[in-house]
Structure formats: structure tokens, C-alpha cells
Design an enzyme around this catalytic site. Structure first.
Site, PDB file in Angstrom:
ATOM      1  N   ARG A   1       0.841  -1.193   0.000  1.00 19.83           N
ATOM      2  CA  ARG A   1       0.000   0.000   0.000  1.00 19.83           C
ATOM      3  C   ARG A   1       0.881   1.249   0.000  1.00 19.83           C
ATOM      4  O   ARG A   1       1.949   1.270   0.615  1.00 19.83           O
ATOM      5  CB  ARG A   1      -0.902   0.034   1.242  1.00 19.83           C
ATOM      6  CG  ARG A   1      -2.100  -0.862   1.155  1.00 19.83           C
ATOM      7  CD  ARG A   1      -3.143  -0.337   0.151  1.00 19.83           C
ATOM      8  NE  ARG A   1      -4.325  -1.164   0.089  1.00 19.83           N
ATOM      9  CZ  ARG A   1      -4.570  -2.088  -0.852  1.00 19.83           C
ATOM     10  NH1 ARG A   1      -3.716  -2.311  -1.820  1.00 19.83           N
ATOM     11  NH2 ARG A   1      -5.702  -2.771  -0.842  1.00 19.83           N
TER      12      ARG A   1
ATOM     13  N   HIS B   1      -0.960   0.868  -9.813  1.00 19.30           N
ATOM     14  CA  HIS B   1      -1.738  -0.039  -8.961  1.00 19.30           C
ATOM     15  C   HIS B   1      -2.436  -1.117  -9.806  1.00 19.30           C
ATOM     16  O   HIS B   1      -3.651  -1.290  -9.743  1.00 19.30           O
ATOM     17  CB  HIS B   1      -2.759   0.752  -8.129  1.00 19.30           C
ATOM     18  CG  HIS B   1      -3.244   0.016  -6.921  1.00 19.30           C
ATOM     19  ND1 HIS B   1      -3.468   0.615  -5.701  1.00 19.30           N
ATOM     20  CD2 HIS B   1      -3.551  -1.300  -6.723  1.00 19.30           C
ATOM     21  CE1 HIS B   1      -3.888  -0.280  -4.826  1.00 19.30           C
ATOM     22  NE2 HIS B   1      -3.953  -1.457  -5.433  1.00 19.30           N
TER      23      HIS B   1
HETATM   24  P1  NDP Z   1      -2.548 -11.525   4.093  1.00 24.57           P
HETATM   25  O1  NDP Z   1      -3.328 -11.008   5.245  1.00 24.57           O
HETATM   26  O2  NDP Z   1      -2.823 -12.907   3.623  1.00 24.57           O
HETATM   27  O3  NDP Z   1      -1.003 -11.420   4.408  1.00 24.57           O
HETATM   28  C1  NDP Z   1      -0.454 -10.357   5.110  1.00 24.57           C
HETATM   29  C2  NDP Z   1       0.910 -10.770   5.624  1.00 24.57           C
HETATM   30  O4  NDP Z   1       1.519  -9.653   6.275  1.00 24.57           O
HETATM   31  C3  NDP Z   1       0.812 -11.887   6.669  1.00 24.57           C
HETATM   32  O5  NDP Z   1       1.872 -12.795   6.471  1.00 24.57           O
HETATM   33  C4  NDP Z   1       1.010 -11.144   7.997  1.00 24.57           C
HETATM   34  O6  NDP Z   1       1.594 -11.925   9.026  1.00 24.57           O
HETATM   35  C5  NDP Z   1       1.981 -10.055   7.565  1.00 24.57           C
HETATM   36  N1  NDP Z   1       1.941  -8.920   8.477  1.00 24.57           N
HETATM   37  C6  NDP Z   1       0.927  -8.071   8.731  1.00 24.57           C
HETATM   38  N2  NDP Z   1       1.282  -7.148   9.633  1.00 24.57           N
HETATM   39  C7  NDP Z   1       2.566  -7.422   9.970  1.00 24.57           C
HETATM   40  C8  NDP Z   1       3.492  -6.841  10.863  1.00 24.57           C
HETATM   41  N3  NDP Z   1       3.181  -5.776  11.605  1.00 24.57           N
HETATM   42  N4  NDP Z   1       4.701  -7.413  10.971  1.00 24.57           N
HETATM   43  C9  NDP Z   1       5.045  -8.499  10.242  1.00 24.57           C
HETATM   44  N5  NDP Z   1       4.206  -9.106   9.352  1.00 24.57           N
HETATM   45  C10 NDP Z   1       2.983  -8.569   9.234  1.00 24.57           C
HETATM   46  O7  NDP Z   1      -2.774 -10.488   2.895  1.00 24.57           O
HETATM   47  P2  NDP Z   1      -2.575 -10.737   1.331  1.00 24.57           P
HETATM   48  O8  NDP Z   1      -1.309 -11.470   1.131  1.00 24.57           O
HETATM   49  O9  NDP Z   1      -3.807 -11.292   0.733  1.00 24.57           O
HETATM   50  O10 NDP Z   1      -2.464  -9.224   0.803  1.00 24.57           O
HETATM   51  C11 NDP Z   1      -1.420  -8.407   1.250  1.00 24.57           C
HETATM   52  C12 NDP Z   1      -1.613  -6.983   0.786  1.00 24.57           C
HETATM   53  O11 NDP Z   1      -1.308  -6.845  -0.596  1.00 24.57           O
HETATM   54  C13 NDP Z   1      -3.025  -6.423   0.884  1.00 24.57           C
HETATM   55  O12 NDP Z   1      -3.368  -6.092   2.202  1.00 24.57           O
HETATM   56  C14 NDP Z   1      -2.907  -5.204  -0.001  1.00 24.57           C
HETATM   57  O13 NDP Z   1      -2.414  -4.123   0.757  1.00 24.57           O
HETATM   58  C15 NDP Z   1      -1.860  -5.606  -1.044  1.00 24.57           C
HETATM   59  N6  NDP Z   1      -2.460  -5.794  -2.368  1.00 24.57           N
HETATM   60  C16 NDP Z   1      -1.997  -5.027  -3.401  1.00 24.57           C
HETATM   61  C17 NDP Z   1      -2.505  -5.191  -4.662  1.00 24.57           C
HETATM   62  C18 NDP Z   1      -1.941  -4.423  -5.814  1.00 24.57           C
HETATM   63  O14 NDP Z   1      -2.477  -4.513  -6.907  1.00 24.57           O
HETATM   64  N7  NDP Z   1      -0.868  -3.683  -5.622  1.00 24.57           N
HETATM   65  C19 NDP Z   1      -3.572  -6.158  -4.948  1.00 24.57           C
HETATM   66  C20 NDP Z   1      -3.972  -6.912  -3.798  1.00 24.57           C
HETATM   67  C21 NDP Z   1      -3.437  -6.717  -2.566  1.00 24.57           C
HETATM   68  P3  NDP Z   1       0.852 -13.255   9.560  1.00 24.57           P
HETATM   69  O15 NDP Z   1       0.945 -14.250   8.432  1.00 24.57           O
HETATM   70  O16 NDP Z   1       1.662 -13.654  10.719  1.00 24.57           O
HETATM   71  O17 NDP Z   1      -0.561 -12.850   9.875  1.00 24.57           O
HETATM   72  C1  OXD Z   2      -6.697  -5.090  -3.539  1.00 25.57           C
HETATM   73  C2  OXD Z   2      -6.084  -4.135  -4.465  1.00 25.57           C
HETATM   74  O1  OXD Z   2      -6.581  -4.929  -2.325  1.00 25.57           O
HETATM   75  O2  OXD Z   2      -6.445  -4.148  -5.672  1.00 25.57           O
HETATM   76  O3  OXD Z   2      -7.312  -6.053  -4.030  1.00 25.57           O
HETATM   77  O4  OXD Z   2      -5.197  -3.377  -4.079  1.00 25.57           O
END
Ligand code: NDP
Ligand code: OXD
Length: 308
Positions: A223, A271
Site C-alpha cells: 500500500r 496499482h
Molecule cells: P494476508 O493477510 O494474507 O497477508 C499479510 C501478511 O503480512 C501476513 O503474512 C502477515 O503476518 C503479515 N503482516 C501483517 N502485519 C505485519 C506486521 N506488523 N509485521 C510483520 N508481518 C505482518 O494479505 P494478502 O497477502 O492477501 O495481501 C497483502 C496486501 O497486498 C493487501 O493487504 C494489499 O495491501 C496488497 N495488495 C496489493 C494489490 C496491488 O495490486 N498492488 C492487490 C492486492 C493486494 P501473519 O501471516 O503472521 O498474519
Molecule cells: C486489492 C487491491 O486490495 O487491488 O485487491 O489493491
């Protein structure tokens, strides 16, 4: 019991047609159509409308149309309403492809070769084997793991950083703030796939870059608010970072005079790393609604206090 959908009309039409065939008991309305508001139990949206409970007094679940749910603040979500984000194969595959493309681009020196083309320069540089290129993924969740699977299949050495102490086969896992320095110091290419929370806002900053090996690459598809723009520019200009691939910024889009547009060591995409696929996501939506109706846990349930 009905669903109201408030997002892209194209995806909405595909969902409407599919649900009409596979779940005729679940009327589906595309905003501003809502049917009888008292029947609405499920809202699928990117943003929460004002006066939510006045609009839909019997609402039970808000589904984010995307993988992230950081656009919903705890104050917007009334007590007792569940929030669910999208975990679906289309999104995961596309993100893995974007991350893999970016990692290969950096590892194989593509920014330098594209520059050489401009200079009509035919010059080879020493290649580093994929196994010797260490890719570190901040955020080893659904998208991070999907990306790691493809990267390891291509021979890259992958590690990941997350909060909970869960390991992933083939990926060295690091947990929590204590292990962040050890994780960072071996990343030739750092990938950010963290959700936006109070703990991750601004995480890509000067102090984090300083802990990476000199000349590391950055791929950021989490993000926009996680990245400090000036710190990235300083790191690129000093050579601390060699190149960055940036898919998310704050704001989006960037103003016309923002230095990211022209920076020679930065690739900027609007994005587009990944987006919910209409065809695969509607099956996930229906599966979750059926789970909810049967009192089972839905997949992708957000903990609003934790922030993801
Ligand atoms: P998940 O919730 O499956 O994964 C998030 C990961 O981040 C988990 O492994 C979590 O740890 C880790 N995490 C969260 N907070 C912390 C922290 N403070 N310290 C260490 N690790 C942390 O989400 P997704 O993989 O599905 O998606 C991730 C992000 O990708 C979305 O939230 C979005 O912001 C972004 N995104 C971007 C897109 C784009 O087009 N650019 C499209 C889709 C998503 P744990 O496993 O231990 O919970
Ligand atoms: C999502 C994105 O969160 O597109 O799916 O960023």
C-alpha cells in the site's frame, strides 16, 4: 436474504449472471438497486456508504471487493458486522506474476539493459545465478506465499517476514520486529506485500533501507502509505538501492511534478499488480456466504482491531 454489490459494473454483471444460475435463492442487486433493504444481509463494496445501518438495518457481512480491507476503518464498521476480504486464485496468480516479472527484471539487470538500448550500447554484464539472488518478502500471507512459490520454482532463494510463527516449505521464515534486521540484511531484492496497518504505515523508510545490502532492489505492491517517498529517492540517488518497482503510492495517482515519474532508477505502475478476477471470485463469495449461513468461519475474515 439478499446481496448488494457496489463496485465495477462489468464484474457485477458477471457475478449477477453466475449467481442467478448457481444460487437462485440469493437475490443480487447492483447499487443503486437494492431490492427490499430489510432483506439485505451481504454488502460487497470497496467503500462503506454513509448511514450504513440506516440503509440496511439487517446487514450481517461486508465483503471487500479486493484483497485489502484497510479502506474500512473500525469506526465505520458497526458492532456485530463481520468484514471479509478477497482470497481468490485469480488475484493470487496475477500478484505472483507481477512480483516474478519485477524480481526477474531486477535480478537480470533489465533497467541497465533498457538504458543501454537507448545508448545503442551492446554490452554484456556478469550474470548472477538465481540461487545466489536472495529475495525477501515482507508479508508472507496469501499473496506473499503465492509469489514465493513461483520464485522458488525458478530457483530464487526466498525468505519471508510475518507476525506469526508459521513456517512455509521452501521459504526461510522470520517473525516479528526482533527478527526484522536479520531478515533484511540478506535481501538482494526486497518485496513488500504487507497490509496497511498502524504497524506497517511508513515501514519502507530510511532506517529499513539502511539495513539492506548496498545496491539492493525494491518491489513495492503493498500500500502507498507504507513508503516514504523522500527516503526512497535518497536511497536511489545515493546508490544504497539500485532500482525500485513501485505499484502503489500515496496519493494515487501522483501529481504531475512528482519525481517518481521521471526517475531513471524507478519503474512506476498504476496499482495494477493484481485485481480480483470476476469469474473466480464469485465462487469464493458464494462459498463464504454458504459458510456464513451454516455458522462456519468465513475465509478472509478481518480482525478489525489488528487491522488485517
Ligand atoms: P494476508 O493477510 O494474507 O497477508 C499479510 C501478511 O503480512 C501476513 O503474512 C502477515 O503476518 C503479515 N503482516 C501483517 N502485519 C505485519 C506486521 N506488523 N509485521 C510483520 N508481518 C505482518 O494479505 P494478502 O497477502 O492477501 O495481501 C497483502 C496486501 O497486498 C493487501 O493487504 C494489499 O495491501 C496488497 N495488495 C496489493 C494489490 C496491488 O495490486 N498492488 C492487490 C492486492 C493486494 P501473519 O501471516 O503472521 O498474519
Ligand atoms: C486489492 C487491491 O486490495 O487491488 O485487491 O489493491
Amino acid at each position: 436474504m439478499s446481496i448488494v454489490y457496489r463496485s465495477s459494473a462489468r464484474r457485477g454483471q458477471i457475478w449477477q449472471d453466475w449467481l442467478a444460475e448457481h444460487a437462485p435463492d440469493l437475490p443480487f442487486y447492483q447499487w443503486p438497486e437494492t431490492g427490499d433493504p430489510l432483506q439485505v444481509r451481504y454488502l460487497v463494496t470497496w467503500e462503506i456508504p454513509e448511514n450504513l445501518m440506516a440503509l440496511f438495518p439487517n446487514l450481517e457481512v461486508i465483503f471487500s471487493v479486493g484483497a485489502g480491507a484497510d479502506q474500512f476503518t473500525p469506526a465505520q464498521v458497526p458492532a456485530g458486522i463481520s468484514v471479509v476480504r478477497m482470497i481468490e486464485p485469480g488475484l493470487m496468480n496475477d500478484m505472483a506474476a507481477y512480483i516474478t516479472f519485477s524480481v526477474i527484471g531486477l535480478h537480470r539487470d533489465m533497467p541497465r539493459y533498457l538504458q543501454q538500448q537507448q545508448q545503442q550500447l551492446w554490452l554484456k554484464h556478469e550474470a548472477v545465478a538465481a540461487e545466489r539472488c536472495h529475495v525477501g518478502i515482507l508479508g508472507l500471507g496469501n499473496l506473499g506465499q503465492a509469489s514465493a512459490r513461483v520464485l522458488t520454482s525458478l530457483g530464487y532463494t526466498c525468505s519471508g517476514w510475518r507476525r506469526s510463527e508459521k513456517s512455509v516449505p521452501g521459504v526461510s521464515s522470520y517473525f516479528g520486529d526482533d527478527q526484522l534486521p536479520a531478515f533484511l540484511k540478506q535481501c538482494d531484492i526486497l518485496v513488500c506485500l504487507l497490509p496497511l496497518t498502524d504497524l506497517t504505515r511508513g515501514i519502507l523508510n530510511r532506517s529499513l533501507f539502511a539495513q539492506l545490502p548496498d545496491g539492493a532492489g525494491l518491489v513495492h505492491a503493498g500500500r502507498g502509505q507504507q513508503l516514504n517517498h523522500q527516503d526512497l529517492l535518497d536511497a536511489l540517488d545515493s546508490g544504497k538501492l539500485r532500482h525500485a518497482v513501485i505499484d502503489v503510492t500515496d496519493p494515487e495517482p501522483l501529481p504531475a511534478d512528482h519525481p517518481f515519474w521521471q526517475h531513471p532508477s524507478l519503474w512506476l505502475t498504476p496499482h495494477i499488480a493484481s485485481e480480483t478476477h470476476p469469474e473466480s471470485s464469485v465462487k469464493v463469495l458464494l462459498d463464504n456466504i454458504r459458510r456464513h449461513q451454516q455458522g462456519q468461519t468465513m475465509k478472509g475474515l478481518i480482525d478489525m482491531q489488528r487491522g488485517y
